[in-house]
Design a protein around this motif. Structure first.
Motif, PDB file in Angstrom:
ATOM      1  N   ILE A  95       0.857  -1.187   0.000  1.00 16.97           N
ATOM      2  CA  ILE A  95       0.000   0.000   0.000  1.00 16.97           C
ATOM      3  C   ILE A  95       0.893   1.236   0.000  1.00 16.97           C
ATOM      4  CG2 ILE A  95      -1.699   1.332   1.316  1.00 16.97           C
ATOM      5  CD1 ILE A  95      -2.751  -1.274   2.447  1.00 16.97           C
ATOM      6  N   THR A  96       0.548   2.189  -0.842  1.00 23.49           N
ATOM      7  CA  THR A  96       1.242   3.477  -0.826  1.00 23.49           C
ATOM      8  C   THR A  96       0.466   4.418   0.088  1.00 23.49           C
ATOM      9  OG1 THR A  96       2.060   3.164  -3.077  1.00 23.49           O
ATOM     10  CG2 THR A  96       2.065   5.408  -2.204  1.00 23.49           C
ATOM     11  N   ALA A  97       1.123   4.828   1.167  1.00 22.91           N
ATOM     12  CA  ALA A  97       0.460   5.643   2.183  1.00 22.91           C
ATOM     13  C   ALA A  97       1.258   6.921   2.411  1.00 22.91           C
ATOM     14  CB  ALA A  97       0.322   4.863   3.495  1.00 22.91           C
ATOM     15  N   THR A  98       0.677   7.808   3.218  1.00 22.63           N
ATOM     16  CA  THR A  98       1.296   9.083   3.541  1.00 22.63           C
ATOM     17  C   THR A  98       1.560   9.132   5.043  1.00 22.63           C
ATOM     18  OG1 THR A  98       0.105  10.162   1.745  1.00 22.63           O
ATOM     19  CG2 THR A  98       1.043  11.580   3.444  1.00 22.63           C
ATOM     20  N   VAL A  99       2.737   9.601   5.418  1.00 20.49           N
ATOM     21  CA  VAL A  99       3.074   9.764   6.831  1.00 20.49           C
ATOM     22  C   VAL A  99       2.334  10.982   7.366  1.00 20.49           C
ATOM     23  CG1 VAL A  99       4.937  10.112   8.491  1.00 20.49           C
ATOM     24  CG2 VAL A  99       5.344   8.727   6.440  1.00 20.49           C
ATOM     25  N   VAL A 100       1.504  10.782   8.392  1.00 20.22           N
ATOM     26  CA  VAL A 100       0.707  11.888   8.939  1.00 20.22           C
ATOM     27  C   VAL A 100       1.114  12.249  10.360  1.00 20.22           C
ATOM     28  CG1 VAL A 100      -1.276  11.370   7.477  1.00 20.22           C
ATOM     29  CG2 VAL A 100      -1.074  10.249   9.700  1.00 20.22           C
ATOM     30  N   TYR A 117       5.501   5.832  13.220  1.00 21.98           N
ATOM     31  CA  TYR A 117       4.964   6.730  12.193  1.00 21.98           C
ATOM     32  C   TYR A 117       3.523   6.325  11.887  1.00 21.98           C
ATOM     33  CZ  TYR A 117       9.819   8.094  11.444  1.00 21.98           C
ATOM     34  OH  TYR A 117      11.100   8.560  11.617  1.00 21.98           O
ATOM     35  N   ALA A 118       2.628   7.286  12.034  1.00 20.89           N
ATOM     36  CA  ALA A 118       1.229   7.054  11.681  1.00 20.89           C
ATOM     37  C   ALA A 118       1.073   7.227  10.178  1.00 20.89           C
ATOM     38  CB  ALA A 118       0.321   8.025  12.423  1.00 20.89           C
ATOM     39  N   LEU A 119       0.328   6.293   9.574  1.00 18.20           N
ATOM     40  CA  LEU A 119       0.153   6.289   8.126  1.00 18.20           C
ATOM     41  C   LEU A 119      -1.329   6.421   7.772  1.00 18.20           C
ATOM     42  CD1 LEU A 119       2.546   3.315   7.199  1.00 18.20           C
ATOM     43  CD2 LEU A 119       3.092   5.760   7.268  1.00 18.20           C
ATOM     44  N   ALA A 120      -1.579   7.038   6.644  1.00 14.82           N
ATOM     45  CA  ALA A 120      -2.952   7.176   6.137  1.00 14.82           C
ATOM     46  C   ALA A 120      -2.933   6.939   4.640  1.00 14.82           C
ATOM     47  CB  ALA A 120      -3.514   8.557   6.454  1.00 14.82           C
ATOM     48  N   ARG A 121      -4.050   6.379   4.146  1.00 18.58           N
ATOM     49  CA  ARG A 121      -4.193   6.208   2.698  1.00 18.58           C
ATOM     50  C   ARG A 121      -4.376   7.572   2.036  1.00 18.58           C
ATOM     51  NH1 ARG A 121      -7.030   1.698   4.818  1.00 18.58           N
ATOM     52  NH2 ARG A 121      -6.213  -0.293   4.027  1.00 18.58           N
ATOM     53  N   HIS A 122      -4.334   7.551   0.725  1.00 19.93           N
ATOM     54  CA  HIS A 122      -4.472   8.823   0.015  1.00 19.93           C
ATOM     55  C   HIS A 122      -5.851   9.441   0.198  1.00 19.93           C
ATOM     56  CE1 HIS A 122      -0.565   8.544  -1.580  1.00 19.93           C
ATOM     57  NE2 HIS A 122      -0.800   7.602  -2.511  1.00 19.93           N
ATOM     58  N   ASP A 123      -6.854   8.618   0.552  1.00 18.61           N
ATOM     59  CA  ASP A 123      -8.195   9.180   0.788  1.00 18.61           C
ATOM     60  C   ASP A 123      -8.343   9.729   2.205  1.00 18.61           C
ATOM     61  OD1 ASP A 123      -8.237   6.888   2.309  1.00 18.61           O
ATOM     62  OD2 ASP A 123      -9.889   5.932   1.206  1.00 18.61           O
ATOM     63  N   GLY A 124      -7.255   9.673   2.989  1.00 13.64           N
ATOM     64  CA  GLY A 124      -7.285  10.220   4.336  1.00 13.64           C
ATOM     65  C   GLY A 124      -7.577   9.219   5.427  1.00 13.64           C
ATOM     66  N   GLN A 143       5.384  12.661   3.719  1.00 11.52           N
ATOM     67  CA  GLN A 143       6.076  11.854   2.720  1.00 11.52           C
ATOM     68  C   GLN A 143       5.224  10.650   2.336  1.00 11.52           C
ATOM     69  OE1 GLN A 143       9.939  10.545   3.999  1.00 11.52           O
ATOM     70  NE2 GLN A 143      10.126   8.980   2.391  1.00 11.52           N
ATOM     71  N   SER A 144       5.244  10.276   1.062  1.00  9.58           N
ATOM     72  CA  SER A 144       4.577   9.066   0.593  1.00  9.58           C
ATOM     73  C   SER A 144       5.537   7.894   0.708  1.00  9.58           C
ATOM     74  CB  SER A 144       4.117   9.219  -0.863  1.00  9.58           C
ATOM     75  OG  SER A 144       3.089  10.178  -0.976  1.00  9.58           O
ATOM     76  N   VAL A 145       5.031   6.777   1.189  1.00 12.53           N
ATOM     77  CA  VAL A 145       5.869   5.608   1.391  1.00 12.53           C
ATOM     78  C   VAL A 145       5.068   4.359   1.054  1.00 12.53           C
ATOM     79  CG1 VAL A 145       5.233   5.481   3.837  1.00 12.53           C
ATOM     80  CG2 VAL A 145       7.321   4.367   3.058  1.00 12.53           C
ATOM     81  N   THR A 146       5.734   3.380   0.450  1.00  9.10           N
ATOM     82  CA  THR A 146       5.108   2.099   0.159  1.00  9.10           C
ATOM     83  C   THR A 146       5.426   1.126   1.285  1.00  9.10           C
ATOM     84  OG1 THR A 146       5.305   2.435  -2.226  1.00  9.10           O
ATOM     85  CG2 THR A 146       4.974   0.177  -1.466  1.00  9.10           C
ATOM     86  N   VAL A 147       4.385   0.525   1.862  1.00 11.96           N
ATOM     87  CA  VAL A 147       4.569  -0.392   2.978  1.00 11.96           C
ATOM     88  C   VAL A 147       3.859  -1.709   2.687  1.00 11.96           C
ATOM     89  CG1 VAL A 147       4.782   1.447   4.687  1.00 11.96           C
ATOM     90  CG2 VAL A 147       2.519   0.476   4.180  1.00 11.96           C
ATOM     91  N   LEU A 148       4.270  -2.713   3.404  1.00  6.09           N
ATOM     92  CA  LEU A 148       3.596  -4.012   3.369  1.00  6.09           C
ATOM     93  C   LEU A 148       2.701  -4.066   4.596  1.00  6.09           C
ATOM     94  CD1 LEU A 148       3.700  -6.532   1.526  1.00  6.09           C
ATOM     95  CD2 LEU A 148       5.314  -7.538   3.141  1.00  6.09           C
ATOM     96  N   ALA A 149       1.376  -3.982   4.378  1.00  6.28           N
ATOM     97  CA  ALA A 149       0.421  -3.841   5.480  1.00  6.28           C
ATOM     98  C   ALA A 149      -0.411  -5.100   5.633  1.00  6.28           C
ATOM     99  CB  ALA A 149      -0.491  -2.649   5.237  1.00  6.28           C
ATOM    100  N   ASP A 150      -0.800  -5.361   6.877  1.00  4.03           N
ATOM    101  CA  ASP A 150      -1.647  -6.505   7.207  1.00  4.03           C
ATOM    102  C   ASP A 150      -3.112  -6.131   6.941  1.00  4.03           C
ATOM    103  OD1 ASP A 150      -2.839  -8.758   8.202  1.00  4.03           O
ATOM    104  OD2 ASP A 150      -2.368  -8.334  10.307  1.00  4.03           O
ATOM    105  N   PRO A 151      -3.804  -6.853   6.070  1.00 11.09           N
ATOM    106  CA  PRO A 151      -5.216  -6.512   5.801  1.00 11.09           C
ATOM    107  C   PRO A 151      -6.093  -6.607   7.043  1.00 11.09           C
ATOM    108  CG  PRO A 151      -4.381  -8.082   4.181  1.00 11.09           C
ATOM    109  CD  PRO A 151      -3.352  -7.978   5.250  1.00 11.09           C
ATOM    110  N   ASP A 152      -5.692  -7.494   7.992  1.00 13.34           N
ATOM    111  CA  ASP A 152      -6.490  -7.651   9.210  1.00 13.34           C
ATOM    112  C   ASP A 152      -6.162  -6.584  10.248  1.00 13.34           C
ATOM    113  OD1 ASP A 152      -7.570  -9.882   8.024  1.00 13.34           O
ATOM    114  OD2 ASP A 152      -6.180 -11.281   8.998  1.00 13.34           O
TER     115      ASP A 152
END
Length: 262
Positions: A95-100, A117-124, A143-152
């Motif tokens: 997932i490409t997310a933004t550091v908020v 670091y708290a992350l948010a999707r592009h939709d906020g 900053q935008s960053v690509t992470v490997l996130a757990d769907p659960d």
């Protein structure tokens, strides 16, 4: 079935059991099974001590069992450390997310430069689950960053390069091979010990037969008792002369002769 083949099959069975124990303890090493680990490790060690002591036929089996338990424990520990990375590699989503937001990690210990670091999707919307943990200064707010996130949302997201568990898997495999090597070495020692015991028993039987032959044999016209060395292939002439001397017989004048004078 010969004893050698039975020993090989026993070693294979013990090796398979050691590998199965590593897998089983890894599966139990989560929050639900931790309470069972201590008694199970103790029972595992006792069973290995019994099996390996029987396999090597001496007290070295106890040391071998302790070594197998030690390397198994190390393998399970490394596998448990890699559990989250393995799970993320299996079910994680890129997932490409933004550091908020960012703040010092509360349980960072001596690693004073570790931040969450708290992350948010592009939709906020915020990424579910724990925050991303990385070295301070490696990421910046916005900053935008690509992470490997757990769907659960259970596991902490990781940077793709940080979720590589290859080294840990290789470490677990190395410790498992050490455990198998200990079992194989124990089986080899057991074969050597058994061979020496059989050899001593064979020599003792031949010496007993020689002693009885010298004691009951009739002397020839010259007062000599002769025995055939081919009947006692594992008894050297010097030992045969010693046995004859115990029975009051003297060796003949010919060196190496198996003729003894009463």
């Amino acid at each position: 079935m010969s004893r050698g083949r039975l020993r090989i099959l026993s070693a294979i069975g013990i090796g398979c059991y050691a590998l199965a124990a590593i897998v089983g303890f890894f599966l139990l090493a989560d929050d639900r099974g931790r309470g069972l680990l201590v008694p199970l490790w103790i029972a595992h060690g006792v069973l290995l001590a019994v099996l390996l002591t029987r396999l090597c036929a001496d007290e070295v089996g106890l040391s071998a069992a302790l070594l197998v338990v030690g390397v198994s424990l190390a393998a399970v520990y490394i596998a448990d450390l890699a559990r989250d990375d393995l799970t993320l590699e299996r079910r994680g989503e890129r997932i490409t997310a933004t550091v908020v937001g960012d703040w010092p990690a509360p349980d960072r210990g001596r690693e004073t430069d570790t931040y969450d670091y708290a992350l948010a999707r592009h939709d906020g919307s915020r990424l579910p689950g724990p925050s991303l943990r990385a070295v301070s200064g490696s990421l910046a707010v916005g900053q935008s960053v690509t992470v490997l996130a757990d769907p659960d949302g259970v596991l902490r997201p990781r940077l793709p390069g940080d979720a590589d568990a290859t080294g840990d898997v290789l470490g677990v495999g190395a410790f498992a091979l050490v455990a198998l090597g200990v079992v194989a070495a124990t089986a080899r020692r057991g074969a050597a010990v058994a061979h020496r015991r059989e050899e001593r028993a064979r020599v003792a039987e031949q010496e007993h037969t020689l002693r009885e032959a010298l004691r009951t044999a009739s002397a020839d016209d010259h007062g000599f008792v002769e025995v055939h060395p081919a009947h006692y292939p594992d008894v050297p002439h010097r030992r045969a002369a010693g046995i004859a001397g115990e029975l009051g017989l003297e060796p003949a004048d010919e060196p190496g002769s198996w003729r003894f004078r009463r």
